[in-house]
Design a protein around this motif. Sequence first.
Motif, short mmCIF file in Angstrom:
data_model
loop_
_atom_site.label_atom_id
_atom_site.label_comp_id
_atom_site.label_asym_id
_atom_site.label_seq_id
_atom_site.Cartn_x
_atom_site.Cartn_y
_atom_site.Cartn_z
N SER A 177 35.28 39.63 36.84
CA SER A 177 36.38 40.59 36.68
C SER A 177 35.92 41.86 35.97
O SER A 177 36.68 42.84 35.93
N MET A 178 34.72 41.86 35.41
CA MET A 178 34.26 43.01 34.63
C MET A 178 34.30 44.32 35.42
O MET A 178 34.79 45.33 34.91
N PRO A 179 33.79 44.37 36.66
CA PRO A 179 33.86 45.65 37.40
C PRO A 179 35.29 46.11 37.62
O PRO A 179 35.56 47.33 37.59
N ALA B 2 36.87 49.69 36.00
CA ALA B 2 37.57 50.70 36.80
C ALA B 2 39.00 50.90 36.31
O ALA B 2 39.49 52.03 36.23
N TYR B 3 39.65 49.81 35.93
CA TYR B 3 41.03 49.89 35.44
C TYR B 3 41.10 50.68 34.14
O TYR B 3 41.94 51.57 33.98
N HIS B 4 40.20 50.39 33.20
CA HIS B 4 40.21 51.09 31.91
C HIS B 4 39.85 52.57 32.06
O HIS B 4 40.28 53.40 31.27
N PHE C 6 46.18 46.37 39.02
CA PHE C 6 46.02 47.82 39.20
C PHE C 6 47.35 48.52 39.46
O PHE C 6 47.41 49.74 39.47
N ARG C 7 48.40 47.74 39.69
CA ARG C 7 49.72 48.35 39.85
C ARG C 7 50.44 48.50 38.50
O ARG C 7 51.52 49.09 38.45
N LEU C 8 49.86 47.95 37.45
CA LEU C 8 50.47 48.02 36.13
C LEU C 8 49.86 49.17 35.34
O LEU C 8 48.67 49.46 35.45
N PHE D 1 39.50 42.29 26.84
CA PHE D 1 39.33 42.53 25.41
C PHE D 1 37.92 42.99 25.09
O PHE D 1 37.71 43.86 24.23
N TYR D 2 36.95 42.43 25.79
CA TYR D 2 35.54 42.80 25.56
C TYR D 2 35.31 44.27 25.85
O TYR D 2 34.66 44.99 25.08
N LEU D 3 35.86 44.76 26.95
CA LEU D 3 35.62 46.14 27.35
C LEU D 3 36.48 47.13 26.57
O LEU D 3 36.18 48.33 26.56
N SER D 4 37.51 46.66 25.92
CA SER D 4 38.37 47.58 25.17
C SER D 4 37.80 47.94 23.82
O SER D 4 38.32 48.82 23.14
#
Length: 346
Positions: A34-36, A40-42, A132-134, A196-199
């Motif tokens: 889910s990382m990619p 992209a989302y962040h 991605f809709r949120l 949480f890791y990417l944030s």
Amino acid sequence: EPALQGIDAYWTRLLRPGYLGVAAFFVLSGFLLSMPYWRAYHADEDAPGLIKYLRNRLSRIVPEYYACVLVMALIVGAFTSKWGVIQVLSCLTFTNSLLPSTYMPTWNAPLWSIGIEMSFYLMLPVVAFVVFRLRSRASARCLLIVLMGLIAVGDRPHIEQTVGNVSLFSAGSSSTVKNAVVLFAHFLIGMLAASFYLSRPLQSTAKRFNRYDGLTIAAASLIGLSLLTQTALPGLAHMHYQWPTFPILIAMLLVSLPNSALCARWVEGRFITTTATLSYGFYIWHIPILTGLKHLWPTTPDGRITLLPAFVLTALVCTYAVAWLSYRLIGQPALTRMRSRPQARP
């Protein structure tokens, strides 16, 4: 079977909780795959392309898996019977988890989880599409928590159902079925951990000790204490693998360990990183290695393996060697070919 005594009993108790590695595998898969999408989302970018995503997954999983299935099928003579052919074909098409009678291949039972993992690969883009809709990270994380809650509440009291009527393939036998949707709850915990890791930016490793070291040590200690004392962590029994406590502790490690200063250095050695690279080969080949060694290893008159610690060490060395050959000769060339292909335009 006579009760084990002395060192053999100790090693048996020590190795018994190894089945929890399946839950760690599912959480880790959710975290990494889910990382990619989270990146992209962040960054408020478009989601990764579906074709590239599927191509990456297939090139990593299929070549070594197919080699293992075909080699084992030939060794055990699975092609000599109608049932053997059906079982092999269901494994090659990753549909073995759809039928109780083909769920666990008789010649390599852990391959049941590869079919389940493939179903996760199909579920991930669907969940990501909704995410991605949120508009906010909080709502995206809440979605994953709600999905896990719905799975836990909607699951029947027992995730395993014994199916007695499988006369289509082998009359009179029974198989155990595990619900892929229920097991997806472990994968979702990994996805949540990736967010949480990417944030949070990676912490500087200049410090001798930071709060992430504390979280890493705490999570690892709880897991280690549970395994050594054979004490199950609190969880919902019908969800299996001590869910949600054990998967959450694995997720904590995935988030905190890379951000730690001291603990991260302990796992950056070449041996550990190489072992991580070969871990997939370890998983698909370890049962064939153990089965072969059992036929060659001396046993007691009542059928017990002698010198169990030496047996375990030999099995580890042999599995490491086979996993290395599998990756170098099959897995790595497939990945190299995939990465060398021209990338499609966005």
